[in-house]
Write a protein that holds these residues in place. Structure first.
Motif, PDB file in Angstrom:
ATOM      1  N   MET A 144      30.900  33.631  33.101  1.00 29.19           N
ATOM      2  CA  MET A 144      29.535  34.029  33.427  1.00 29.19           C
ATOM      3  C   MET A 144      29.485  35.050  34.581  1.00 29.19           C
ATOM      4  N   TRP A 145      30.323  34.820  35.615  1.00 33.52           N
ATOM      5  CA  TRP A 145      30.281  35.727  36.778  1.00 33.52           C
ATOM      6  C   TRP A 145      30.721  37.133  36.404  1.00 33.52           C
ATOM      7  N   GLU A 146      31.550  37.196  35.314  1.00 28.32           N
ATOM      8  CA  GLU A 146      32.054  38.517  34.910  1.00 28.32           C
ATOM      9  C   GLU A 146      30.906  39.465  34.583  1.00 28.32           C
ATOM     10  N   THR A 147      29.826  38.931  33.988  1.00 30.32           N
ATOM     11  CA  THR A 147      28.689  39.787  33.630  1.00 30.32           C
ATOM     12  C   THR A 147      28.087  40.409  34.890  1.00 30.32           C
ATOM     13  N   TYR A 148      27.894  39.573  35.915  1.00 31.64           N
ATOM     14  CA  TYR A 148      27.336  40.089  37.174  1.00 31.64           C
ATOM     15  C   TYR A 148      28.319  41.039  37.854  1.00 31.64           C
ATOM     16  N   GLN A 149      29.605  40.656  37.814  1.00 34.20           N
ATOM     17  CA  GLN A 149      30.616  41.498  38.450  1.00 34.20           C
ATOM     18  C   GLN A 149      30.667  42.870  37.780  1.00 34.20           C
ATOM     19  N   HIS A 150      30.644  42.855  36.466  1.00 33.80           N
ATOM     20  CA  HIS A 150      30.714  44.108  35.712  1.00 33.80           C
ATOM     21  C   HIS A 150      29.515  44.985  36.053  1.00 33.80           C
TER      22      HIS A 150
ATOM     23  N   PHE B 269      26.359  49.098  41.571  1.00 36.48           N
ATOM     24  CA  PHE B 269      26.306  48.938  43.037  1.00 36.48           C
ATOM     25  C   PHE B 269      27.685  48.573  43.590  1.00 36.48           C
ATOM     26  N   PRO B 270      28.670  49.477  43.447  1.00 38.62           N
ATOM     27  CA  PRO B 270      30.023  49.121  43.888  1.00 38.62           C
ATOM     28  C   PRO B 270      30.089  48.731  45.363  1.00 38.62           C
TER      29      PRO B 270
ATOM     30  N   GLN C 287      31.159  36.220  45.213  1.00 42.34           N
ATOM     31  CA  GLN C 287      31.782  36.323  43.881  1.00 42.34           C
ATOM     32  C   GLN C 287      32.066  37.781  43.533  1.00 42.34           C
ATOM     33  N   LEU C 288      31.126  38.653  43.865  1.00 44.37           N
ATOM     34  CA  LEU C 288      31.290  40.072  43.533  1.00 44.37           C
ATOM     35  C   LEU C 288      32.462  40.669  44.292  1.00 44.37           C
ATOM     36  N   SER C 289      32.633  40.265  45.540  1.00 40.79           N
ATOM     37  CA  SER C 289      33.699  40.882  46.321  1.00 40.79           C
ATOM     38  C   SER C 289      35.060  40.306  45.971  1.00 40.79           C
ATOM     39  N   VAL C 290      35.095  39.110  45.395  1.00 44.84           N
ATOM     40  CA  VAL C 290      36.361  38.576  44.895  1.00 44.84           C
ATOM     41  C   VAL C 290      36.828  39.432  43.724  1.00 44.84           C
ATOM     42  N   ALA C 291      35.900  39.861  42.888  1.00 45.91           N
ATOM     43  CA  ALA C 291      36.255  40.601  41.680  1.00 45.91           C
ATOM     44  C   ALA C 291      37.042  41.865  41.986  1.00 45.91           C
ATOM     45  N   ILE C 292      36.717  42.515  43.090  1.00 44.04           N
ATOM     46  CA  ILE C 292      37.339  43.793  43.405  1.00 44.04           C
ATOM     47  C   ILE C 292      38.814  43.618  43.754  1.00 44.04           C
ATOM     48  N   GLU C 293      39.164  42.379  44.172  1.00 42.30           N
ATOM     49  CA  GLU C 293      40.524  42.077  44.604  1.00 42.30           C
ATOM     50  C   GLU C 293      41.482  41.954  43.411  1.00 42.30           C
ATOM     51  N   ILE C 294      40.951  41.531  42.273  1.00 45.99           N
ATOM     52  CA  ILE C 294      41.786  41.194  41.099  1.00 45.99           C
ATOM     53  C   ILE C 294      42.507  42.427  40.583  1.00 45.99           C
TER      54      ILE C 294
ATOM     55  N   LEU D  73      28.213  46.809  46.910  1.00 45.38           N
ATOM     56  CA  LEU D  73      27.955  45.364  47.050  1.00 45.38           C
ATOM     57  C   LEU D  73      29.228  44.547  46.858  1.00 45.38           C
ATOM     58  N   CYS D  74      30.223  45.153  46.213  1.00 45.20           N
ATOM     59  CA  CYS D  74      31.440  44.411  45.832  1.00 45.20           C
ATOM     60  C   CYS D  74      32.557  44.567  46.850  1.00 45.20           C
ATOM     61  N   GLN D  75      32.316  45.359  47.900  1.00 43.18           N
ATOM     62  CA  GLN D  75      33.396  45.598  48.864  1.00 43.18           C
ATOM     63  C   GLN D  75      33.712  44.351  49.680  1.00 43.18           C
ATOM     64  N   GLN D  76      35.000  44.186  49.946  1.00 39.55           N
ATOM     65  CA  GLN D  76      35.416  43.074  50.809  1.00 39.55           C
ATOM     66  C   GLN D  76      35.259  43.470  52.266  1.00 39.55           C
ATOM     67  N   ARG D  77      35.218  42.475  53.136  1.00 37.41           N
ATOM     68  CA  ARG D  77      35.181  42.767  54.582  1.00 37.41           C
ATOM     69  C   ARG D  77      36.539  43.279  55.032  1.00 37.41           C
ATOM     70  N   PRO D  78      36.561  44.351  55.827  1.00 40.08           N
ATOM     71  CA  PRO D  78      37.846  44.789  56.394  1.00 40.08           C
ATOM     72  C   PRO D  78      38.432  43.666  57.252  1.00 40.08           C
ATOM     73  N   VAL D  79      39.756  43.493  57.206  1.00 37.36           N
ATOM     74  CA  VAL D  79      40.361  42.375  57.946  1.00 37.36           C
ATOM     75  C   VAL D  79      40.176  42.517  59.457  1.00 37.36           C
TER      76      VAL D  79
END
Ligand SMILES: NC(=O)C1=CN([C@@H]2O[C@H](COP(=O)(O)OP(=O)(O)OC[C@H]3O[C@@H](n4cnc5c(N)ncnc54)[C@H](OP(=O)(O)O)[C@@H]3O)[C@@H](O)[C@H]2O)[C@@H](O)CC1
Ligand SMILES: Nc1ncnc2c1ncn2[C@@H]1O[C@H](COP(=O)(O)OP(=O)(O)O)[C@@H](O)[C@H]1O
Length: 290
Positions: A1-7, A13-14, A283-290, A16-22
């Motif tokens: 289900m999350w894949e639809t939102y992630q896609h 809105f890329p 969830q969106l920012s996890v997707a970018i890591e994969i 929105l998917c960015q991870q926090r810089p360490v």
């Protein structure tokens, strides 16, 4: 289900998917100021502030349009700093402002809007979301409109839009696309026309139609939450032309998540959108890591 939102988010809105810089710190994610909350409507600014904080802003401050603070600390959110509106409007460290939630239109509110006009007429790079009673005061006192700059965002619901354009709610609703284009043209800023299938007009030829969400959003305070989300994204460095549609979408998608969990649409309350949107954004920012 999350894949639809992630896609969808990665496509539209890329940011929105960015991870926090360490190596980030709270300053990396900006400081939000929420101005409004006249007597009896302190809840509106508290909701917007919690929404801004939990969507990732580094620091959040509330400025109550009251002569003194209605409470010394928010017991269930002590991270948020509390001021009067007059005091907060003097702060120089603000990355993005939300002005109008629960502001009312009385003489106290008008005083606050005069201070805001003084500030934003000269502070021409400020990021501001004008909402609710700030919009009603723009309709009642057109001299205040000098505060609005091209990078600002206005977020009327259909009746607020009707007041701004001196027409009726029915005529706004009869042709929402024309109405939002008129708002953008008339006020020269990014315009959001809220309601079922919210519209965002960034420039003359640049419109976004939000097809997400559900009628669970038709509940007191859900616009205040949207204002908090939008201001939070601005404070985190998102450009206003992206932050406006991204916040509209995330707010609506959060309502869908709550409906999937059977927390809505019936009886869903506005503050429940906050944790749902935070969950979704993570969830969106996890997707970018994969
Ligand atoms: N806890 C708190 O402190 C809270 C404080 N709040 C604060 O209260 C202040 C007043 O805000 P407000 O929006 O309630 O009043 P107002 O501008 O007169 O408009 C209401 C009328 O507009 C219409 N309408 C609205 N949407 C529409 C749509 N999609 N489609 C069509 N019509 C639509 C509808 O008209 P009706 O259909 O009923 O004739 C509705 O009755 C503001 O500062 C806000 O921040 C609230 O956030 C609540 C929680
Ligand atoms: N039927 C609906 N379908 C989708 N979204 C809706 C619906 N009704 C309201 N909304 C959304 O809920 C929010 C309501 O905002 P607003 O009218 O300003 O409420 P409040 O003043 O109570 O905070 C807006 O984002 C609007 O787009």
């Amino acid at each position: 289900m999350w894949e639809t939102y992630q896609h969808f988010a990665r496509q539209h809105f890329p940011e929105l998917c960015q991870q926090r810089p360490v190596d980030s710190h709270k300053g990396t994610f900006g400081t939000v100021a929420i101005i409004g909350g006249n007597i009896g409507m302190s809840g509106a600014v508290i909701m917007a502030a919690r929404a801004a904080l939990k969507l990732g802003a580094g620091k959040v401050k509330i400025g109550f349009a009251q002569d003194s603070l209605p409470l010394p600390v928010l017991e269930n959110q002590p991270e948020i700093m509390l001021y009067t509106a007059d005091a907060l409007l003097q702060h120089q460290d603000i990355s993005a402002w939300s002005i109008g939630c629960g502001l009312d239109t009385d003489t106290r509110a008008l005083h606050t809007m005069h201070l805001a006009r003084e500030r934003f007429q000269t502070d021409t790079h400020a990021q501001v979301v004008w909402d609710a009673d700030a919009l009603n005061l723009f309709s009642l006192h057109e001299d205040l409109q000098a505060a609005i700059q091209s990078q600002h965002i206005i977020t009327p619901h259909p009746t607020e839009a009707a007041r701004l354009l001196h027409t009726t709610t029915a005529s706004i609703q009869a042709d929402r696309k024309t109405a939002v284009a008129q708002l953008q043209q008339r006020f020269g800023c990014i315009s959001v026309l809220k309601g079922h299938h919210s519209l965002v007009q960034v420039a003359a030829q640049n419109a976004y139609v939000n097809l997400s969400g559900n009628a669970g959003l038709a509940t007191a305070g859900s616009g205040d939450i949207l204002s908090g989300f939008m201001t939070s994204l601005l404070a985190q460095g998102m450009d206003a032309d992206i932050a406006a549609p991204a916040a509209v979408w995330l707010h609506a998608a959060a309502a869908e998540v709550l409906a999937l969990q059977k927390i809505g649409p019936i009886g869903m309350v506005a503050t429940e959108l906050i944790d749902a949107a935070r969950f979704l954004r993570n969830q969106l920012s996890v997707a970018i890591e994969i």
